[in-house]
Motif scaffolding. Structure first.
Motif, PDB file in Angstrom:
ATOM      1  N   ILE A 239       9.396  -2.622   7.243  1.00  0.00           N
ATOM      2  CA  ILE A 239       8.262  -3.253   6.540  1.00  0.00           C
ATOM      3  C   ILE A 239       8.796  -4.243   5.508  1.00  0.00           C
ATOM      4  O   ILE A 239       8.284  -5.350   5.357  1.00  0.00           O
ATOM      5  CB  ILE A 239       7.348  -2.199   5.883  1.00  0.00           C
ATOM      6  N   LEU A 240       9.861  -3.843   4.818  1.00  0.00           N
ATOM      7  CA  LEU A 240      10.419  -4.730   3.790  1.00  0.00           C
ATOM      8  C   LEU A 240      10.834  -6.064   4.411  1.00  0.00           C
ATOM      9  O   LEU A 240      10.470  -7.135   3.912  1.00  0.00           O
ATOM     10  CB  LEU A 240      11.621  -4.051   3.126  1.00  0.00           C
ATOM     11  N   PHE A 241      11.574  -6.005   5.509  1.00  0.00           N
ATOM     12  CA  PHE A 241      12.016  -7.265   6.137  1.00  0.00           C
ATOM     13  C   PHE A 241      10.814  -8.058   6.651  1.00  0.00           C
ATOM     14  O   PHE A 241      10.723  -9.272   6.455  1.00  0.00           O
ATOM     15  CB  PHE A 241      12.994  -7.000   7.284  1.00  0.00           C
ATOM     16  N   ALA A 242       9.880  -7.356   7.291  1.00  0.00           N
ATOM     17  CA  ALA A 242       8.773  -8.077   7.929  1.00  0.00           C
ATOM     18  C   ALA A 242       7.764  -8.618   6.908  1.00  0.00           C
ATOM     19  O   ALA A 242       7.060  -9.577   7.182  1.00  0.00           O
ATOM     20  CB  ALA A 242       8.068  -7.180   8.933  1.00  0.00           C
ATOM     21  N   ALA A 243       7.692  -7.988   5.721  1.00  0.00           N
ATOM     22  CA  ALA A 243       6.701  -8.453   4.736  1.00  0.00           C
ATOM     23  C   ALA A 243       7.301  -9.445   3.739  1.00  0.00           C
ATOM     24  O   ALA A 243       6.619 -10.351   3.272  1.00  0.00           O
ATOM     25  CB  ALA A 243       6.110  -7.255   3.988  1.00  0.00           C
TER      26      ALA A 243
ATOM     27  N   ARG B 222       7.832   4.702  -2.208  1.00  0.00           N
ATOM     28  CA  ARG B 222       9.133   4.242  -1.700  1.00  0.00           C
ATOM     29  C   ARG B 222       9.128   2.742  -1.413  1.00  0.00           C
ATOM     30  O   ARG B 222      10.143   2.066  -1.604  1.00  0.00           O
ATOM     31  CB  ARG B 222       9.522   5.039  -0.452  1.00  0.00           C
ATOM     32  N   LEU B 223       7.996   2.226  -0.996  1.00  0.00           N
ATOM     33  CA  LEU B 223       7.913   0.773  -0.764  1.00  0.00           C
ATOM     34  C   LEU B 223       8.060   0.018  -2.085  1.00  0.00           C
ATOM     35  O   LEU B 223       8.773  -0.977  -2.164  1.00  0.00           O
ATOM     36  CB  LEU B 223       6.573   0.412  -0.133  1.00  0.00           C
ATOM     37  N   ILE B 224       7.396   0.545  -3.121  1.00  0.00           N
ATOM     38  CA  ILE B 224       7.509  -0.115  -4.430  1.00  0.00           C
ATOM     39  C   ILE B 224       8.977  -0.112  -4.868  1.00  0.00           C
ATOM     40  O   ILE B 224       9.515  -1.119  -5.333  1.00  0.00           O
ATOM     41  CB  ILE B 224       6.593   0.563  -5.479  1.00  0.00           C
ATOM     42  N   MET B 225       9.654   1.041  -4.674  1.00  0.00           N
ATOM     43  CA  MET B 225      11.068   1.111  -5.051  1.00  0.00           C
ATOM     44  C   MET B 225      11.894   0.093  -4.269  1.00  0.00           C
ATOM     45  O   MET B 225      12.783  -0.558  -4.817  1.00  0.00           O
ATOM     46  CB  MET B 225      11.610   2.522  -4.797  1.00  0.00           C
ATOM     47  N   ALA B 226      11.583  -0.049  -3.005  1.00  0.00           N
ATOM     48  CA  ALA B 226      12.323  -1.020  -2.180  1.00  0.00           C
ATOM     49  C   ALA B 226      12.052  -2.447  -2.663  1.00  0.00           C
ATOM     50  O   ALA B 226      12.970  -3.265  -2.778  1.00  0.00           O
ATOM     51  CB  ALA B 226      11.922  -0.864  -0.716  1.00  0.00           C
ATOM     52  N   TYR B 227      10.796  -2.747  -2.981  1.00  0.00           N
ATOM     53  CA  TYR B 227      10.443  -4.097  -3.463  1.00  0.00           C
ATOM     54  C   TYR B 227      11.185  -4.416  -4.763  1.00  0.00           C
ATOM     55  O   TYR B 227      11.556  -5.557  -5.015  1.00  0.00           O
ATOM     56  CB  TYR B 227       8.921  -4.219  -3.676  1.00  0.00           C
ATOM     57  N   GLU B 228      11.356  -3.371  -5.595  1.00  0.00           N
ATOM     58  CA  GLU B 228      12.038  -3.606  -6.881  1.00  0.00           C
ATOM     59  C   GLU B 228      13.486  -4.068  -6.692  1.00  0.00           C
ATOM     60  O   GLU B 228      14.057  -4.695  -7.575  1.00  0.00           O
ATOM     61  CB  GLU B 228      12.023  -2.317  -7.725  1.00  0.00           C
ATOM     62  N   GLN B 229      14.048  -3.730  -5.526  1.00  0.00           N
ATOM     63  CA  GLN B 229      15.458  -4.099  -5.282  1.00  0.00           C
ATOM     64  C   GLN B 229      15.613  -5.525  -4.738  1.00  0.00           C
ATOM     65  O   GLN B 229      16.734  -6.004  -4.618  1.00  0.00           O
ATOM     66  CB  GLN B 229      16.084  -3.178  -4.209  1.00  0.00           C
ATOM     67  N   VAL B 230      14.505  -6.171  -4.366  1.00  0.00           N
ATOM     68  CA  VAL B 230      14.625  -7.484  -3.702  1.00  0.00           C
ATOM     69  C   VAL B 230      15.128  -8.538  -4.687  1.00  0.00           C
ATOM     70  O   VAL B 230      14.520  -8.755  -5.732  1.00  0.00           O
ATOM     71  CB  VAL B 230      13.253  -7.916  -3.119  1.00  0.00           C
TER      72      VAL B 230
ATOM     73  N   ILE C  17       2.220 -11.123   0.464  1.00  0.00           N
ATOM     74  CA  ILE C  17       1.259 -10.123  -0.036  1.00  0.00           C
ATOM     75  C   ILE C  17       1.124  -9.056   1.043  1.00  0.00           C
ATOM     76  O   ILE C  17       0.864  -9.387   2.210  1.00  0.00           O
ATOM     77  CB  ILE C  17      -0.142 -10.728  -0.267  1.00  0.00           C
ATOM     78  N   LEU C  18       1.299  -7.812   0.654  1.00  0.00           N
ATOM     79  CA  LEU C  18       1.181  -6.711   1.615  1.00  0.00           C
ATOM     80  C   LEU C  18       0.021  -5.814   1.189  1.00  0.00           C
ATOM     81  O   LEU C  18      -0.038  -5.371   0.040  1.00  0.00           O
ATOM     82  CB  LEU C  18       2.486  -5.913   1.604  1.00  0.00           C
ATOM     83  N   TYR C  19      -0.903  -5.571   2.119  1.00  0.00           N
ATOM     84  CA  TYR C  19      -2.070  -4.731   1.826  1.00  0.00           C
ATOM     85  C   TYR C  19      -1.850  -3.336   2.399  1.00  0.00           C
ATOM     86  O   TYR C  19      -1.580  -3.200   3.598  1.00  0.00           O
ATOM     87  CB  TYR C  19      -3.325  -5.344   2.445  1.00  0.00           C
ATOM     88  N   LEU C  20      -1.974  -2.317   1.555  1.00  0.00           N
ATOM     89  CA  LEU C  20      -1.802  -0.931   2.011  1.00  0.00           C
ATOM     90  C   LEU C  20      -3.135  -0.224   2.101  1.00  0.00           C
ATOM     91  O   LEU C  20      -3.981  -0.372   1.216  1.00  0.00           O
ATOM     92  CB  LEU C  20      -0.998  -0.115   0.984  1.00  0.00           C
TER      93      LEU C  20
END
Ligand code: UN1
Length: 508
Positions: A283-287, A314-322, A400-403
């Motif tokens: 998801i991180l790569f695709a978004a 976990r997605l938020i944590m991953a986004y924080e690393q970008v 922008i990713l909608y959950l």
């Protein structure tokens, strides 16, 4: 920056049109602006209607010669184009990064995509197969064959400044067709650089001018001339739905063909048995990849309620690393958006999302300071939304990713299919039944459906494109080459009788 432009011969005022050598265009000067720092990196003199006319007549002439070159020999020239691109992979990739803003690895990946499709086209040049059928009439042979179609028009957009042209052009070339390319006015230098590489190969092979034409100019000037031109039997267009609707109406009116690759609004379903590590990386790569500016970007995540909260955290944590920054630098994962207008649309979409009852969970800010003062950098954004919000129907070309959560797979598939676009889709599950249901005729309604991988990054070997408002076109692999040829059904009577089909007797 200068080194990249110098090494590709992109300095001074450049011509925006040609078919093997450059024309002396008289149109307005177009500036190519790098989204990295807002600086002008090139000036191009645009083509006008006269230039289009010249390119189109060159293409018609080139077609007469090219269609008579045996297809495997055409493939040999495409092989040389692929090799020439191989040797310039790094510079061309860097130019794509400089002009479009995608990170270096993705810029080079795009050039790789051109090389890959060239390789595919070389092989295809020996496999332009037709079928043979058994005639119902005795002493008759029936078969079909594929002939070159004619000059093809290719309209591309900024997010893939070179690869999408290559998907079309390499197949068109082996099919026996000249190509006229109208690239995005936001990425003219990338188009010019690729043309230079290809023209050099054509020159070395004594191919007539006009086989690969380029017209850079305003849509109402050269774009309209191209789509209305009855000498162009096929127009392949990538871009927005309104653009595609217009192109398809105009071309249909003259009974031409189109290949349309329009907007996407792609979703990932995360089922209870999903491997979350895989899902989050995908998801991180695709978004976030290409700063959310791929047609195949993941825009929606539909996650089962049992793992929704974990996935969200976990997605938020991953986004924080970008790492966001200059896409030419190593280690950066997200560069700028294409221009300030794109940033404005993103901000507008977020406002609309909030007014419809959604909320931002992470990011969405416009970044400032240093390089970021160009106004084109944003923090990628995760939002929590309700599945029936009207905004979810829209593709905003931004990260922008909608959950949203779901309870049953039927419901998740309903959400995923409830948008007007139908390009790409994915499910993360380790449950065979769920995966198969998703891929079945009651599952995803998209042109691309993946299991345990993201929505973007399609390989060239498959047919690429989507359903509904995405336009129905297919480009690249599988049997897509047929789009660029005309099918002819032939029946040969080698008997001394004249039997009619359907048993009809017609004798005097
Ligand atoms: C596009 O965004 O128009 O699947 C094309 C992908 C790429 C192509 C995207 N191979 O992401």
């Amino acid at each position: 920056m200068e080194t990249i432009l110098d090494s590709l011969g992109l300095t001074g005022e450049l011509s925006g049109a040609g078919g093997g050598s450059w024309f002396d265009c008289r149109g307005e000067v177009l500036e190519s602006v790098s989204p990295i720092d807002g600086k002008v990196i090139g000036k191009i003199r645009c083509a006008g209607r006269d230039d289009y006319e010249r390119i189109a007549s060159q293409a018609v002439e080139a077609f007469r010669v090219w269609r008579m070159v045996p297809a495997p020999k055409r493939g040999e020239i495409v092989r040389q184009i692929g090799n020439a691109l191989r040797t310039r992979r790094a510079e061309l990739g860097a130019l794509v990064t400089l002009e479009m803003g995608k990170i270096k690895a993705e810029g080079e990946g795009e050039v790789q995509e051109m090389i890959d499709i060239s390789d595919l086209a070389v092989g295809q040049s020996r496999m332009l197969y037709g079928l043979t059928m058994h005639s119902e009439r005795p002493g008759h042979r029936m078969y079909e064959q594929w002939h070159p179609l004619g000059p093809i028009g290719v309209i591309t957009t900024f997010n893939f400044p070179v690869a999408v042209w290559a998907w079309n052009a390499m197949l068109a070339l082996v099919a026996g067709d000249p190509v006229i390319w109208k690239p995005s006015s936001k990425t003219p230098l990338s188009a010019i650089a690729v043309m230079k590489v290809a023209w050099q190969v054509l020159k070395e092979n004594d191919v007539p001018e006009g086989l690969l034409g380029l017209v850079i100019g305003k849509h109402d000037e050269v774009g309209e001339a191209l789509i209305r031109d009855r000498r162009i039997p096929l127009v392949s267009a990538t871009g927005s739905v309104p653009m595609g609707r217009h192109v398809s109406q105009v071309v249909a009116e003259r009974m031409g063909r189109t290949i349309l690759e329009l907007s996407g609004n792609n979703a990932v379903i995360v089922a209870p048995s999903a491997d979350l590590d895989l899902a989050i990386r995908a998801i991180l790569f695709a978004a976030v990849g290409t700063a959310g500016q791929r047609c195949t970007t993941t825009r929606r995540v539909i996650a089962h309620k049992a793992l929704y909260e974990t996935l969200r955290e976990r997605l938020i944590m991953a986004y924080e690393q970008v790492r966001i920054g200059n896409p030419l630098e190593d280690g950066i994962l997200m560069g700028p958006l294409i221009d300030r207008d794109a940033v404005t649309s993103m901000a507008r979409a977020l406002k609309e999302m909030e007014s419809q009852g959604g909320r931002v969970l992470y990011g969405g800010e416009i970044l400032t300071g240093g390089l970021f003062d160009s106004g084109t950098y944003v923090r990628p954004c995760i939002c929590e939304v309700k599945p029936d919000m009207p905004l979810l129907q829209k593709e905003t070309f931004a990260p922008i990713l909608y959950l949203m959560p779901y309870e049953t797979l039927e419901e998740a598939i309903l959400y995923q299919n409830s948008v007007s676009q139908g390009l790409s889709s994915a499910i993360f599950t380790n449950d065979l039944r769920e995966a198969e249901m998703f891929l079945s005729h009651m599952g995803s309604d998209c042109g691309i459906a993946n299991v345990n991988m993201g929505t973007s990054g399609a390989e060239i070997g498959g047919a690429f494109g989507g359903e509904k408002e995405t336009g129905g076109g297919r480009e690249a692999g599988s049997d897509v080459w047929k789009n660029y040829m005309r099918r002819q059904t032939c029946t040969v009577n080698w008997s001394t009788e004249l039997p009619l089909s359907q048993g009809i007797r017609f004798e005097v």
